[in-house]
Scaffold this active site. Sequence first.
Site, PDB file in Angstrom:
ATOM      1  N   ALA A   1       0.848  -1.191   0.000  1.00  0.00           N
ATOM      2  CA  ALA A   1       0.000   0.000   0.000  1.00  0.00           C
ATOM      3  C   ALA A   1       0.884   1.241   0.000  1.00  0.00           C
ATOM      4  O   ALA A   1       2.058   1.204   0.374  1.00  0.00           O
ATOM      5  CB  ALA A   1      -0.909  -0.001   1.224  1.00  0.00           C
TER       6      ALA A   1
ATOM      7  N   GLY B   1       0.009  -5.232   0.852  1.00  0.00           N
ATOM      8  CA  GLY B   1      -1.176  -5.247   0.013  1.00  0.00           C
ATOM      9  C   GLY B   1      -0.942  -5.874  -1.344  1.00  0.00           C
ATOM     10  O   GLY B   1      -1.871  -6.400  -1.958  1.00  0.00           O
TER      11      GLY B   1
ATOM     12  N   GLU C   1      -1.318  -9.529  -0.793  1.00  0.00           N
ATOM     13  CA  GLU C   1      -2.750  -9.800  -0.638  1.00  0.00           C
ATOM     14  C   GLU C   1      -3.481  -9.740  -1.981  1.00  0.00           C
ATOM     15  O   GLU C   1      -4.414 -10.510  -2.230  1.00  0.00           O
ATOM     16  CB  GLU C   1      -3.345  -8.806   0.353  1.00  0.00           C
ATOM     17  CG  GLU C   1      -2.857  -9.047   1.776  1.00  0.00           C
ATOM     18  CD  GLU C   1      -3.216  -7.917   2.728  1.00  0.00           C
ATOM     19  OE1 GLU C   1      -3.709  -8.215   3.829  1.00  0.00           O
ATOM     20  OE2 GLU C   1      -2.996  -6.744   2.381  1.00  0.00           O
TER      21      GLU C   1
ATOM     22  N   GLU D   1       3.230  -5.690   7.530  1.00  0.00           N
ATOM     23  CA  GLU D   1       2.463  -4.722   8.309  1.00  0.00           C
ATOM     24  C   GLU D   1       2.899  -4.664   9.771  1.00  0.00           C
ATOM     25  O   GLU D   1       2.844  -3.597  10.407  1.00  0.00           O
ATOM     26  CB  GLU D   1       0.970  -5.058   8.225  1.00  0.00           C
ATOM     27  CG  GLU D   1       0.349  -4.829   6.848  1.00  0.00           C
ATOM     28  CD  GLU D   1       0.548  -6.001   5.898  1.00  0.00           C
ATOM     29  OE1 GLU D   1       0.012  -5.944   4.776  1.00  0.00           O
ATOM     30  OE2 GLU D   1       1.243  -6.983   6.273  1.00  0.00           O
TER      31      GLU D   1
END
Length: 269
Positions: free
Chosen positions: A75, A119, A122, A142
């Site tokens: 992200a 992300g 993911e 994270e």
Amino acid sequence: MSARAGETGSDDLVLIEVRDDRVALLTLNRPDKLNALNGALRRRLIEVFDDLENDDAVRAVVLQGAGEKAFVAGADVAEFAGRSVEEQRPVTWRRRIYEVVADFPKPVVAAIHGFCLGGGCELAVACDVRVADPTARFGQLEVRLGLIPGGGGTQRLARLVGPGQALRMGLSGDLIDAAEAHRIGLVEVLVEKEGGHLEAALTMASRMARWSPVALRLVKDSVRHGAEVSLADGLDYERERFLEAFGSDDGREGVAAFVEKRDPTFRGS
């Protein structure tokens, strides 16, 4: 091979190329930011998948990242760094690219090189199949920020590689290389040649795109559903999806073509 007019400009966040074999190649185009998922890129990618869902010229999708360094490096942290919980909550609960990709009714193959982190990992896990080259590096980082994965890194990832491996990645914040990702089942296909992942992913998607869109959708639906219910319930669901395929025009065409010793013509109905 043909490009979709008006959507492949170098300044576009998602480059789209629709091939003659009914495969759409999507390239996330923020190489200067390692294709980090900011709001604009997420929104554009959702728009593209929504358009492709109803595009009969496309039966499978390959997703890759632009540049030499990354599939998606995560992200865009700078975008949410100053938000309060109240400001972040609606962002977290809105329609997200992870669910859009996971629920997409056509096959999605991730072609992965370089960094596939946070992300980005993911997003790869939300795809149906992952193909990587030796440069690929995976991680749920994270925890390094005092956060936890929020796009499926504790749920889809655990269902894919098992709770223990998902916990190892999520709790350590360590990177794993392509060979280790392949060993634990995070990557289905690992090519030996650096840069060979895209060709392998396109070949796989092309093979998928030959078949009935009805059958492709129902295979995806059955596998996804089965991961969330008991085996008995999953088998019951599979029986009904089989009957749905059996009663389709494509199902009748496929059986007739086999009996008549000819290639089937699937129309997606």
